[in-house]
Design an enzyme around this catalytic site. Structure first.
Site, PDB file in Angstrom:
ATOM      1  N   ASN A 144      67.120  -6.210  51.303  1.00  0.00           N
ATOM      2  CA  ASN A 144      66.688  -7.395  50.926  1.00  0.00           C
ATOM      3  C   ASN A 144      65.195  -7.575  50.041  1.00  0.00           C
ATOM      4  OD1 ASN A 144      65.414  -6.885  53.302  1.00  0.00           O
ATOM      5  ND2 ASN A 144      65.279  -9.130  54.159  1.00  0.00           N
ATOM      6  N   GLU A 242      62.353  -4.132  63.256  1.00  0.00           N
ATOM      7  CA  GLU A 242      62.207  -5.321  62.669  1.00  0.00           C
ATOM      8  C   GLU A 242      63.519  -5.978  62.470  1.00  0.00           C
ATOM      9  OE1 GLU A 242      59.492  -6.906  62.485  1.00  0.00           O
ATOM     10  OE2 GLU A 242      58.038  -5.164  63.363  1.00  0.00           O
ATOM     11  N   CYS A 276      64.426 -12.288  56.340  1.00  0.00           N
ATOM     12  CA  CYS A 276      64.762 -12.358  58.014  1.00  0.00           C
ATOM     13  C   CYS A 276      63.724 -13.529  58.338  1.00  0.00           C
ATOM     14  CB  CYS A 276      64.167 -10.946  58.576  1.00  0.00           C
ATOM     15  SG  CYS A 276      62.487 -10.597  58.161  1.00  0.00           S
ATOM     16  N   GLU A 447      54.733  -4.739  62.885  1.00  0.00           N
ATOM     17  CA  GLU A 447      54.122  -4.029  61.906  1.00  0.00           C
ATOM     18  C   GLU A 447      52.846  -4.743  61.322  1.00  0.00           C
ATOM     19  OE1 GLU A 447      57.436  -2.763  59.630  1.00  0.00           O
ATOM     20  OE2 GLU A 447      58.095  -1.285  61.280  1.00  0.00           O
TER      21      GLU A 447
END
Ligand code: NDP
Length: 466
Positions: A144, A242, A276, A447
């Protein structure tokens, strides 16, 4: 274009001789070939990483800057490759994805120079902390934001002194290879950065299993993330996951309506909803519900999110079919498609209209499962408590946005919404230093900034008797 893997500072064909098609999702045409790598290619890449000459702290910082400067001179080439692979518009990749990736490289070049570790004093001694590399790390990146997420992981991993092997999504392979070439061109030691293309269950799985890989950083779907955790955890590898989201946008009657309509539309449709963090569940206070839906539909009709113009395609024809199936399911579940809902564009392309669905129960499949397309469901609420319960109803916990002018309420909700990131009167406003990651089924670890630097290193305490 026939891509190679990048191993030990050079392009290498897959040992099997097999290639996969790289398909342009805007046209459905094959635009290149990608190595279908296997366990042998992965072993070669990890061996190259293992043997790579390690750089000093200053050299690593200078390397990341040199890479950013070299890519900056080739933005049109990188932007065109990214747009071709991913279906994004050239405008988005030229002004969004590629510059953002350069920022990642420059941020960690500077952060590395500013990194410091702790000293813990005692009455008769003291401790100091050494921060050391892990060794070789695996980076598995999605489609993405291909180049942004490649550099988001590569930059801190290399900054902290590791050698890396990257397995990009086979749907978006090109910018990873281009960037690996740049690393070598600007003088990176051979093997410091290796790229192995191929399928997740083949090359990706072999990489996660490899005994000389000490950590795995993965961004992608929750199902795949759980599988990777299942492979890596018994081997006691460090993992950062993630994963997905079904993120709520909470709109209160006292919001700045213009700001909220534009912001909520951006949260729903940016990158065709393939984010996301995208705000795919819209919760609106009942007193403004009808007006808000009307204004949101008008926002889409005004053309800010038009497929093929301001909005790119979805990642693939298959993914568009998945998104379309969710819209069909929404109708079966009693929803009303008040805007969009259709495939558009050339026959084999992957364009899909921005879609707004009302009338669904908060617990139906379309309102609880990650669709990862330009589809938002809208639900009314009657009280702050009910909005909170609806927001927290799903199994995910990645991002949320709250639209209100009552900051006391916003702070109160920000503490109680189950999501790793909360935006108030904005969405996806990002600072590289802040923790990025999710709760519940949205992942493990954080992160960004020092969080990535800590993940890609290990601390060793040294205690001295005085
Ligand atoms: P995946 O999560 O399956 O893929 C992400 C990356 O993991 C890719 O590089 C993939 O390779 C790799 N991978 C897949 N299986 C394995 C494995 N067994 N071992 C190691 N690596 C593996 O994403 P999908 O493309 O299948 O998308 C599925 C759904 O995931 C989407 O519909 C969306 O809901 C969500 N998603 C979430 C993202 C996020 O940003 N959090 C990003 C992308 C997807 P390969 O491409 O070859 O399969």
């Amino acid at each position: 274009m026939k891509l190679n893997n990048w191993i030990h500072g050079q392009g290498v064909a897959p040992s099997s001789g097999l290639y996969l098609d790289n398909v342009n999702p805007k046209t459905g045409e094959v635009c290149g070939l990608i190595p279908r790598s296997d366990r042998t290619d992965v072993a070669n890449a990890v061996a190259a990483a293992q043997a790579a000459r390690r750089l000093t702290r200053l050299e690593r910082s200078e390397l990341l800057i040199a890479v950013a400067d070299a890519v900056a001179k080739r933005i049109p080439e990188f932007a065109a490759a990214e747009a071709m692979d991913s279906g994004k518009t050239l405008q988005a990749t030229t002004h969004g994805d590629i510059p953002r990736a350069l920022d990642n490289l420059r941020f960690y070049a500077a952060a590395l120079r500013n990194d410091a570790t702790a000293c813990h004093q005692m009455e008769d001694g003291f401790n100091y902390t050494l921060r050391q590399p892990l060794g070789n790390v695996a980076l598995i990146t999605p489609w993405n934001f291909p180049f942004h997420l490649f550099t988001w992981k590569v930059a801190p991993a290399i900054a902290m002194g590791n050698a890396v092997v990257v397995k990009p999504s086979e749907l978006t392979p090109t910018t990873a290879t281009l960037c690996a070439e740049v690393f070598t061109q600007v003088g990176a030691p051979n093997g410091l950065l290796n790229v192995v293309h191929g399928l997740g269950h083949e090359a990706g799985e072999a990489l996660v299993q490899h005994p000389d890989i000490k950590a795995v950083s993965f961004t992608g779907g929750t199902v795949t993330g759980k599988h990777i955790a299942g492979v890596a955890a018994p081997l006691l590898k460090k993992i950062s996951l993630e994963l997905g989201g079904k993120n709520p946008s909470l709109v209160f009657a006292d919001c700045d309506l213009d700001l909220a309509v534009a912001g909520v539309a951006r949260a729903a449709f940016f990158n065709a909803g393939q984010v996301c963090l995208c705000g795919s569940r819209l919760l609106v206070e009942r007193s403004i519900y009808a007006e808000f839906v009307e204004r949101l539909v008008a926002e889409v009709a005004a053309g800010a999110w038009t497929p093929g113009e301001s909005l790119g395609s979805l990642i693939s024809f298959a993914h568009r079919e998945k998104v379309a199936a969710y819209v069909d399911l929404a109708r079966q579940e009693g929803g009303t498609v008040v805007c969009g809902g259709n495939r558009v564009g050339p026959e084999k392309s992957a364009f899909f209209e921005p879609t707004i669905i009302t009338g669904l129960a908060i617990d139906c499949r379309v309102a609880t499962e990650e669709i990862f397309g330009p589809v938002v469901t809208v639900h009314p609420f009657d009280s702050e408590q009910q909005a909170l319960e609806m927001a927290n109803f799903v199994e995910y916990g990645l991002g949320s946005s709250i639209w209100t002018q009552n900051l006391t309420r916003a702070h109160r909700l920000a503490e109680r919404i189950e999501s790793g990131m909360v935006w108030i009167n904005t969405w996806n406003k990002r600072d590289f230093r802040v923790p990025f990651g999710g709760m519940k089924q949205s992942g493990v670890g954080r992160e960004g900034g020092r969080y990535s630097m800590e993940f890609f290193s290990q601390d060793r305490n040294v205690c001295i008797q005085l």
